[in-house]
Write a protein that holds these residues in place. Structure first.
Motif, PDB file in Angstrom:
ATOM      1  N   LEU A   1      -1.434  -6.701  -8.234  1.00 34.25           N
ATOM      2  CA  LEU A   1      -2.428  -5.659  -7.981  1.00 34.25           C
ATOM      3  C   LEU A   1      -2.609  -4.789  -9.226  1.00 34.25           C
ATOM      4  CD1 LEU A   1      -1.286  -4.605  -4.416  1.00 34.25           C
ATOM      5  CD2 LEU A   1      -3.384  -5.788  -4.995  1.00 34.25           C
ATOM      6  N   ARG A   2      -3.784  -4.223  -9.354  1.00 40.04           N
ATOM      7  CA  ARG A   2      -4.035  -3.372 -10.512  1.00 40.04           C
ATOM      8  C   ARG A   2      -3.179  -2.100 -10.408  1.00 40.04           C
ATOM      9  NH1 ARG A   2     -10.110  -1.102  -9.204  1.00 40.04           N
ATOM     10  NH2 ARG A   2      -9.553   0.148  -7.391  1.00 40.04           N
ATOM     11  N   ALA A   3      -3.140  -1.364 -11.506  1.00 37.61           N
ATOM     12  CA  ALA A   3      -2.270  -0.202 -11.590  1.00 37.61           C
ATOM     13  C   ALA A   3      -2.536   0.774 -10.454  1.00 37.61           C
ATOM     14  CB  ALA A   3      -2.487   0.490 -12.933  1.00 37.61           C
ATOM     15  N   THR A   4      -1.455   1.265  -9.861  1.00 40.29           N
ATOM     16  CA  THR A   4      -1.553   2.266  -8.806  1.00 40.29           C
ATOM     17  C   THR A   4      -0.638   3.422  -9.174  1.00 40.29           C
ATOM     18  OG1 THR A   4       0.103   1.009  -7.585  1.00 40.29           O
ATOM     19  CG2 THR A   4      -2.198   0.665  -6.972  1.00 40.29           C
ATOM     20  N   PHE A   5      -0.490   4.367  -8.249  1.00 42.24           N
ATOM     21  CA  PHE A   5       0.225   5.589  -8.593  1.00 42.24           C
ATOM     22  C   PHE A   5       1.383   5.835  -7.642  1.00 42.24           C
ATOM     23  CE2 PHE A   5      -4.127   5.950  -9.965  1.00 42.24           C
ATOM     24  CZ  PHE A   5      -4.014   6.404 -11.268  1.00 42.24           C
ATOM     25  N   SER A   6       2.448   6.303  -8.207  1.00 40.69           N
ATOM     26  CA  SER A   6       3.581   6.719  -7.394  1.00 40.69           C
ATOM     27  C   SER A   6       3.276   8.079  -6.794  1.00 40.69           C
ATOM     28  CB  SER A   6       4.847   6.812  -8.268  1.00 40.69           C
ATOM     29  OG  SER A   6       5.846   7.531  -7.605  1.00 40.69           O
ATOM     30  N   PRO A   7       3.512   8.252  -5.500  1.00 42.38           N
ATOM     31  CA  PRO A   7       3.289   9.581  -4.902  1.00 42.38           C
ATOM     32  C   PRO A   7       4.076  10.665  -5.622  1.00 42.38           C
ATOM     33  CG  PRO A   7       3.581   7.930  -3.184  1.00 42.38           C
ATOM     34  CD  PRO A   7       3.915   7.252  -4.483  1.00 42.38           C
ATOM     35  N   THR A   8       5.270  10.328  -6.099  1.00 41.49           N
ATOM     36  CA  THR A   8       6.095  11.301  -6.818  1.00 41.49           C
ATOM     37  C   THR A   8       5.424  11.746  -8.116  1.00 41.49           C
ATOM     38  OG1 THR A   8       8.087  10.260  -5.923  1.00 41.49           O
ATOM     39  CG2 THR A   8       8.364  11.696  -7.832  1.00 41.49           C
ATOM     40  N   ALA A   9       4.830  10.773  -8.840  1.00 43.31           N
ATOM     41  CA  ALA A   9       4.166  11.106 -10.104  1.00 43.31           C
ATOM     42  C   ALA A   9       2.945  11.983  -9.859  1.00 43.31           C
ATOM     43  CB  ALA A   9       3.767   9.826 -10.828  1.00 43.31           C
ATOM     44  N   VAL A  10       2.216  11.681  -8.801  1.00 49.17           N
ATOM     45  CA  VAL A  10       1.032  12.484  -8.482  1.00 49.17           C
ATOM     46  C   VAL A  10       1.444  13.907  -8.124  1.00 49.17           C
ATOM     47  CG1 VAL A  10      -0.864  12.761  -6.840  1.00 49.17           C
ATOM     48  CG2 VAL A  10      -0.339  10.499  -7.754  1.00 49.17           C
ATOM     49  N   ASP A  11       2.480  14.041  -7.304  1.00 51.92           N
ATOM     50  CA  ASP A  11       2.945  15.377  -6.917  1.00 51.92           C
ATOM     51  C   ASP A  11       3.468  16.154  -8.122  1.00 51.92           C
ATOM     52  OD1 ASP A  11       2.282  14.767  -4.331  1.00 51.92           O
ATOM     53  OD2 ASP A  11       4.318  14.227  -3.723  1.00 51.92           O
TER      54      ASP A  11
ATOM     55  N   VAL B   1       0.820  -1.222   0.000  1.00 52.01           N
ATOM     56  CA  VAL B   1       0.000   0.000   0.000  1.00 52.01           C
ATOM     57  C   VAL B   1       0.848   1.263   0.000  1.00 52.01           C
ATOM     58  CG1 VAL B   1      -1.864  -1.180   1.192  1.00 52.01           C
ATOM     59  CG2 VAL B   1      -0.182   0.081   2.537  1.00 52.01           C
ATOM     60  N   ALA B   2       2.194   1.106  -0.141  1.00 49.21           N
ATOM     61  CA  ALA B   2       3.029   2.301  -0.233  1.00 49.21           C
ATOM     62  C   ALA B   2       2.644   3.119  -1.456  1.00 49.21           C
ATOM     63  CB  ALA B   2       4.505   1.913  -0.293  1.00 49.21           C
ATOM     64  N   ALA B   3       2.297   2.421  -2.570  1.00 45.64           N
ATOM     65  CA  ALA B   3       1.794   3.115  -3.754  1.00 45.64           C
ATOM     66  C   ALA B   3       0.359   3.541  -3.507  1.00 45.64           C
ATOM     67  CB  ALA B   3       1.876   2.194  -4.964  1.00 45.64           C
ATOM     68  N   LEU B   4      -0.058   4.582  -4.207  1.00 48.59           N
ATOM     69  CA  LEU B   4      -1.382   5.156  -3.984  1.00 48.59           C
ATOM     70  C   LEU B   4      -2.426   4.468  -4.849  1.00 48.59           C
ATOM     71  CD1 LEU B   4      -0.381   8.930  -4.024  1.00 48.59           C
ATOM     72  CD2 LEU B   4      -0.664   7.463  -2.024  1.00 48.59           C
ATOM     73  N   SER B   5      -3.560   4.146  -4.268  1.00 49.18           N
ATOM     74  CA  SER B   5      -4.688   3.651  -5.040  1.00 49.18           C
ATOM     75  C   SER B   5      -5.359   4.827  -5.738  1.00 49.18           C
ATOM     76  CB  SER B   5      -5.694   2.958  -4.114  1.00 49.18           C
ATOM     77  OG  SER B   5      -6.275   3.909  -3.236  1.00 49.18           O
ATOM     78  N   TYR B   6      -6.359   4.551  -6.539  1.00 50.73           N
ATOM     79  CA  TYR B   6      -7.082   5.626  -7.215  1.00 50.73           C
ATOM     80  C   TYR B   6      -7.681   6.601  -6.207  1.00 50.73           C
ATOM     81  CZ  TYR B   6      -6.780   4.069 -12.069  1.00 50.73           C
ATOM     82  OH  TYR B   6      -6.326   3.764 -13.330  1.00 50.73           O
TER      83      TYR B   6
ATOM     84  N   GLY C   1      -4.250  10.552 -20.612  1.00 56.49           N
ATOM     85  CA  GLY C   1      -2.795  10.484 -20.708  1.00 56.49           C
ATOM     86  C   GLY C   1      -2.080  11.567 -19.937  1.00 56.49           C
ATOM     87  N   LEU C   2      -2.788  12.307 -19.073  1.00 54.82           N
ATOM     88  CA  LEU C   2      -2.156  13.368 -18.290  1.00 54.82           C
ATOM     89  C   LEU C   2      -1.486  12.835 -17.028  1.00 54.82           C
ATOM     90  CD1 LEU C   2      -4.878  16.166 -18.535  1.00 54.82           C
ATOM     91  CD2 LEU C   2      -2.908  15.749 -20.024  1.00 54.82           C
ATOM     92  N   LEU C   3      -1.908  11.648 -16.556  1.00 48.53           N
ATOM     93  CA  LEU C   3      -1.364  11.052 -15.344  1.00 48.53           C
ATOM     94  C   LEU C   3      -1.118   9.575 -15.616  1.00 48.53           C
ATOM     95  CD1 LEU C   3      -0.647  11.355 -12.333  1.00 48.53           C
ATOM     96  CD2 LEU C   3      -3.041  10.839 -11.802  1.00 48.53           C
ATOM     97  N   ASP C   4       0.105   9.132 -15.413  1.00 47.35           N
ATOM     98  CA  ASP C   4       0.468   7.752 -15.729  1.00 47.35           C
ATOM     99  C   ASP C   4       0.542   6.908 -14.460  1.00 47.35           C
ATOM    100  OD1 ASP C   4       0.721   8.269 -18.448  1.00 47.35           O
ATOM    101  OD2 ASP C   4       2.781   8.996 -18.177  1.00 47.35           O
ATOM    102  N   PRO C   5      -0.184   5.767 -14.418  1.00 43.15           N
ATOM    103  CA  PRO C   5      -0.057   4.843 -13.274  1.00 43.15           C
ATOM    104  C   PRO C   5       1.208   4.019 -13.404  1.00 43.15           C
ATOM    105  CG  PRO C   5      -1.589   3.948 -14.862  1.00 43.15           C
ATOM    106  CD  PRO C   5      -1.176   5.306 -15.383  1.00 43.15           C
TER     107      PRO C   5
END
Length: 618
Positions: free
Chosen positions: A427-437, A389-394, A415-419
């Motif tokens: 687990l299904r695609a999640t998000f890096s906190p760095t990418a979200v920031d 769960v270190a990676a962010l869910s939707y 295509g503005l935000l890449d999982p």
């Protein structure tokens, strides 16, 4: 020294002192209390097993004092007794009634010879034990011959039997034959000093061994809330049979019962917070529970059973430090539940369960249980789940950005935000906190700090509503640098602080004729009900364009379409208001003039006329 009475019957093996005193009194046509009073014996002392009182009765009967005292119920506390070297409590004895074996009594009368039959009836001490419900000699059910408040060994036995003598033969014929319960055999073997074959029960006082069998049997036969005190007759006998089968086999059999109870409770979909253990074992747990401020006799008496139950609970339930299990305070967490781990790490319970299932820490059967009832090793499960769960869910990415889950999906789709790629658990695609920031910072980097908003300034959410476009469209304009003005509102942070110029966005998204209105705004402009406005749009009387917002198709109307509709139609209400008439009066006039509605109430919930038709109206 007390002299032997002339009419003194012999003492029989197994006969308690109170019952012998009753026979001795009956031989002299007295009540037991009267006999005691005549010879300076306090009856209550005799019933309590007082040695001096027993010695006087033995002297009056000319019997051996030691033989008589061996069968006494000796009170050792308010509710505690000693009988033949074994510890009992009042609930271990027959209370409120007198049970006898009618066949034994019929034989007593038959073997009495010339002695009066009512003096010949001998009470056996084992009859006064509640666990003994079958005569071990004749194999028939005990019969109740008397009911009254008090404990059976205190009753004036011979006086009661004198009144019941006439019906004993009939009772003996009707007494059903049956085998003694295993618990009864155990109790009698223990009193006789024989091998019981149940070492687990032998480690407890006799009264605790009896109650243990009854409690476990009640739970096994009648569920976790089954209480021994609520059982009687055949149900109690059934509980004793099943309970002894379990308890006599010791720890493993008891743990199997507890495991069954725990799984049965785990299938419940609702549980009371922090009460799972008490709920799962109900009557057993409540009986064994220790209040540290008020410890009772149950603490040492039921120690073996308490240890088994406590060890099972600690090995099976997600206890946290500070929890109290039957008097023991937990210091280290050994197990987690899905709910407790999710709460500890601040993650959704469903996500925790999915990670555990993929990691093989729980199986499909466990996954179908309620989240508080799914347990696993705290150390291993916590390590794996925290990593996953270190990676962010939707939802977590949406919260970090400051928008909703749907918007995150739209950003990904555009295509503005890449999982990030799926992890090793699948687990299904999640998000890096760095990418979200980075995504948020890209939107904010050109923003001008604004303390006072102008009328044309709007957040991305408000702008999407007023311009009739999506937030993705506006975000793309910002990222591509096509918007000349981007602001950030003081007092807010992140995505929610973004401001754009409505005029600039409208021009880029829709071109010159950018402004459109919603169906509700159309209804307000024309003074119509929203129901009518929606019907006009749905049936094509007002031209509209559909846009997609938050997954829904929304109708938007250009001002030119509103103008066309107003030039073509007029509602009955508008006509009536313009002439100061009621709608019904106006319609009656139009009907008389032969002017028919163009749009009917059944179709659009309001009556409309063509303006060209009503222009000639006075």
């Amino acid at each position: 020294m007390t002299a032997k009475l002339d009419l003194a019957p012999p003492h029989c093996s197994g006969e308690p002192p109170t019952a012998y005193a009753s026979r001795l009194a009956r031989a002299h046509e007295l009540l037991a209390r009267e006999l005691c009073s005549d010879f300076g014996i306090k009856h209550w002392q005799l019933t309590n097993g007082d040695h001096a009182s027993i010695a006087k009765i033995a002297a009056l009967g000319g019997v051996d004092e030691a033989d008589l005292a061996a069968w006494a119920f000796v009170r050792t506390g308010d509710h505690d007794f000693a009988y033949r070297g074994q510890a009992l409590r009042r609930e271990s004895l027959v209370v409120g009634r007198l049970d006898v074996c009618p066949r034994c009594l019929v034989e007593d009368a038959r073997n009495a010879g010339k002695a009066p039959s009512d003096v010949a009836y001998v009470c056996q001490g084992e009859w006064l034990l509640d666990a003994v419900d079958t005569c071990p000699v004749h194999g028939c059910a005990m019969a109740t011959v008397h009911k009254a408040p008090g404990t059976a060994y205190c009753f004036d036995f011979s006086d009661i039997l004198a009144l019941k003598a006439a019906g004993l033969a009939e009772m003996a014929d009707k007494a059903p034959l049956r085998d003694p319960t295993g618990l009864q055999d155990y109790v009698l073997a223990r009193l006789d000093g024989r091998d019981t074959g149940a070492p687990f029960l032998d480690a407890m006082p006799l009264f605790a061994a009896i109650r243990t069998c009854e409690m476990l049997g009640a739970a096994a036969c009648f569920g976790r809330k089954g209480k021994r005190d609520n059982l009687a007759g055949e149900k109690l006998r059934q509980a004793r049979i099943r309970g002894f089968e379990i308890a006599s086999k010791g720890k493993e059999a008891i743990e199997e019962l507890l495991r069954t109870m725990a799984m049965t409770h785990a299938r419940r979909r609702t549980t009371v917070r922090d009460q799972i253990v008490r709920q799962a074992f109900a009557s057993i747990y409540n009986y064994l529970h220790v209040n540290p401020k008020r410890p009772t006799w149950r603490v040492p008496a039921f120690a073996p059973l308490r240890d088994v139950v406590s060890d099972f609970i600690k090995a099976s339930f997600p206890l946290k430090p500070g929890d109290n299990v039957l008097g023991e305070v937990i210091t280290v967490r050994r197990l987690h539940s899905v709910t407790s781990l999710a709460k500890e790490i601040g993650c959704g319970a469903d996500r925790v369960k999915k990670v555990l299932l993929l990691a093989g820490l729980i199986d499909e059967e466990q996954a179908r249980l309620a989240n508080p009832n799914i347990v696993f090793d705290a150390a291993a499960g916590g390590r794996i789940v925290r990593k996953a769960v270190a990676a962010l869910s939707y939802d977590e990415a949406a919260k970090r950005i400051g928008t909703g889950r749907y918007q995150v999906q739209m950003f990904v789709k555009a295509g503005l935000l890449d999982p990030i790629a799926n992890d090793e658990l699948g687990l299904r695609a999640t998000f890096s906190p760095t990418a979200v920031d980075k995504f948020v910072n890209t939107l904010l980097k050109r923003g001008r700090h604004v303390t006072v908003r102008e009328n044309s300034h709007a957040t991305l959410l408000d702008a999407s509503r007023k311009v009739a476009c999506s937030q993705v469209d506006i975000a793309r304009l910002i990222i591509e640098g096509r918007l000349k003005w981007v602001g950030t509102m003081a007092g807010k942070s992140g995505y929610r602080s973004l401001l754009v110029d409505l005029r600039e966005v409208r021009a880029l998204v829709h071109g010159r004729e950018a402004r459109t209105i919603s169906v509700s705004e159309f209804a307000d402009r024309l003074g119509l009900r929203k129901q009518t406005a929606h019907a006009l749009v749905a049936r094509g009387y007002v031209k509209s364009a559909a846009i997609e917002r938050a997954g829904h198709r929304i109708a938007r109307i250009r001002p030119s379409a509103v103008k066309v509709f107003r030039q073509r139609y007029v509602s009955l209400g508008e006509l009536a208001r313009g002439r100061g008439l009621r709608s019904a009066t106006m319609k009656a006039k139009l009907d008389r003039w032969g002017i028919k509605p163009a749009l009917h109430k059944q179709e659009v919930f309001t009556i409309f006329y063509r303006r060209v038709d009503v222009r000639t109206c006075a």
